[in-house]
Design an enzyme around this catalytic site. Structure first.
Site, PDB file in Angstrom:
ATOM      1  N   CYS A  55       0.832  -1.201   0.000  1.00 49.14           N
ATOM      2  CA  CYS A  55       0.000   0.000   0.000  1.00 49.14           C
ATOM      3  C   CYS A  55       0.868   1.253   0.000  1.00 49.14           C
ATOM      4  CB  CYS A  55      -0.930  -0.016   1.210  1.00 49.14           C
ATOM      5  SG  CYS A  55      -2.105   1.362   1.260  1.00 49.14           S
ATOM      6  N   CYS A  77      -6.337  -4.516   7.039  1.00 49.64           N
ATOM      7  CA  CYS A  77      -7.597  -3.764   7.078  1.00 49.64           C
ATOM      8  C   CYS A  77      -8.693  -4.395   6.231  1.00 49.64           C
ATOM      9  CB  CYS A  77      -7.362  -2.318   6.651  1.00 49.64           C
ATOM     10  SG  CYS A  77      -6.911  -2.089   4.911  1.00 49.64           S
TER      11      CYS A  77
END
Length: 387
Positions: free
Chosen positions: A101, A199
């Site tokens: 990410c 997440c």
């Protein structure tokens, strides 16, 4: 400077934005919408990137009196992080989605958009520091709060990305000080728990999440001699060094527990062995980058520290760029063996507190040659898996 403050809805990014404002910068807040269906992401004490987090970020921006926007990167996140995560596990590798990410979203797509809009830097709540090096170029360093240091997950940043990154929490001695500052500033999320784990996996069940996406195909668990000693419900869910979740019907002759040594996606088998067989004396990979100015002669062995997990202790090592089997690789030899190293993991190399660079591990060499089967080059593993 004109600063874009990435605000996750947590206390760290809120205080980082507040410090940027206090330092006199022209600050704009932005929250990243990373899910096509935000309700599927974690909420509460284990979450990030949810609708509630977006509202927390907006309230913090309003308190600071700065403009606030939500940028939708859900499609990019799905392709570059979530799909990549699945593909890596299918190839028998162990990815780090947070690093991916940072590499492809926060400090790539977001930073590119920020620069296009005239911003000078992206500010985040990461615990790391950017300092000027002897040559005048910016360097990425560990944070003062060693226990919270996040320089490992930022090890994928390039020199250009580091030059446009701003980490106001880098010199803060502790998370407690950040929370106290948030409380004093009236930031509502001062006591909000930290987010943990991944997440986009709602309940933390990585194995179940992967099974829903790639299926659960039963296969054999083998010992180091190739004997079938148990079964599994899907090789993709395992990682090197894992002990829990092994359905082994035949106990080890010495009665000691066994650990995953290798995942073989081609024939859907998992190889296990004793803990000492996890010892690794060399790691290498062809996908490496330098975080700023590289070593003077990277093709000559240089001293460094190597870290293979976000919260692992660094280990003294020697490293060099070498040609191995026809490919240019960063080869790292730790002073003491590393344990539980998996293809797909990232090794970050340091010189003191400075991040020198990183490499995605493709190849390992056992420190106990007779204790485990040779681990094949990850590129071959991936090719065998149809990647």
């Amino acid at each position: 400077m004109k600063i874009l403050a990435a605000m996750s809805g947590g206390v760290d990014s809120a205080v980082a934005a507040a410090r940027a404002v206090e330092a006199g910068h022209d600050v704009t807040g932005v929250h990243l919408a990373l899910s096509r269906m935000p309700g599927t992401l974690r909420t509460g004490s284990r979450g990030c990137c949810t609708i509630e987090d977006s509202m927390d970020a907006r309230r913090a921006a309003d308190l600071l009196g700065i403009p606030f926007y939500v940028w939708d990167f859900s499609e990019r996140f799905a392709a570059d992080v979530v799909d990549d995560f699945v593909a890596e596990y299918q190839a028998g590798r162990t990815p780090n989605p947070c690093m991916r990410c940072n590499e492809r979203i926060k400090f790539a797509a977001v930073l590119e958009k920020a620069l296009d809009l005239g911003f000078d830097a992206v500010c985040t709540g990461h615990y790391a520091d950017v300092l000027e090096g002897p040559d005048g170029q910016p360097e990425l360093h560990r944070a003062a709060a060693w226990a919270k240091d996040q320089s490992y997950v930022l090890g994928v940043l390039t020199a250009e990305q580091i030059a446009h990154s701003y980490f106001p929490l880098g010199s803060t001695p502790s998370k407690a000080e950040v929370r106290a500052e948030a409380q004093a500033r009236g930031i509502q999320v001062a006591q909000k728990p930290d987010s943990h784990d991944i997440c986009f996996i709602p309940d933390g069940d990585t194995r179940g999440w992967l099974a829903d996406r790639v299926g659960a195909e039963p296969g054999e668990i083998l010992d180091g001699e190739g004997n079938a000693i148990g079964t599994h419900q899907g090789a993709a869910a395992f990682t090197v060094g894992q002990r829990k979740g092994l359905a082994i019907g035949t106990p080890a002759p010495d009665g000691r527990p066994r650990f995953v040594l290798e995942i073989r996606p081609k024939d859907n088998t998992v190889v296990v062995g004793p803990q000492e067989a996890l010892a690794i004396r060399e790691i290498a990979g062809s996908s490496y980058t330098w975080a700023g100015t590289p070593p003077t002669r990277p093709d000559q062995p240089f001293d460094c520290d190597v870290q293979i997990r976000a919260h692992a202790d660094p280990v003294p090592a020697r490293a060099a760029v070498s040609v191995v089997d026809g490919s240019v690789q960063l080869v790292i030899t730790p002073r003491d063996p590393l344990h539980g190293v998996a293809p797909g993991q990232t090794a970050v190399v340091y010189a003191g507190t400075r991040v020198l660079g990183q490499v995605t591990i493709d190849r390992t060499v056992s420190a106990v040659d007779d204790a485990r089967p040779p681990m094949r080059d990850a590129a071959l593993v991936g090719a065998a898996a149809g990647e």
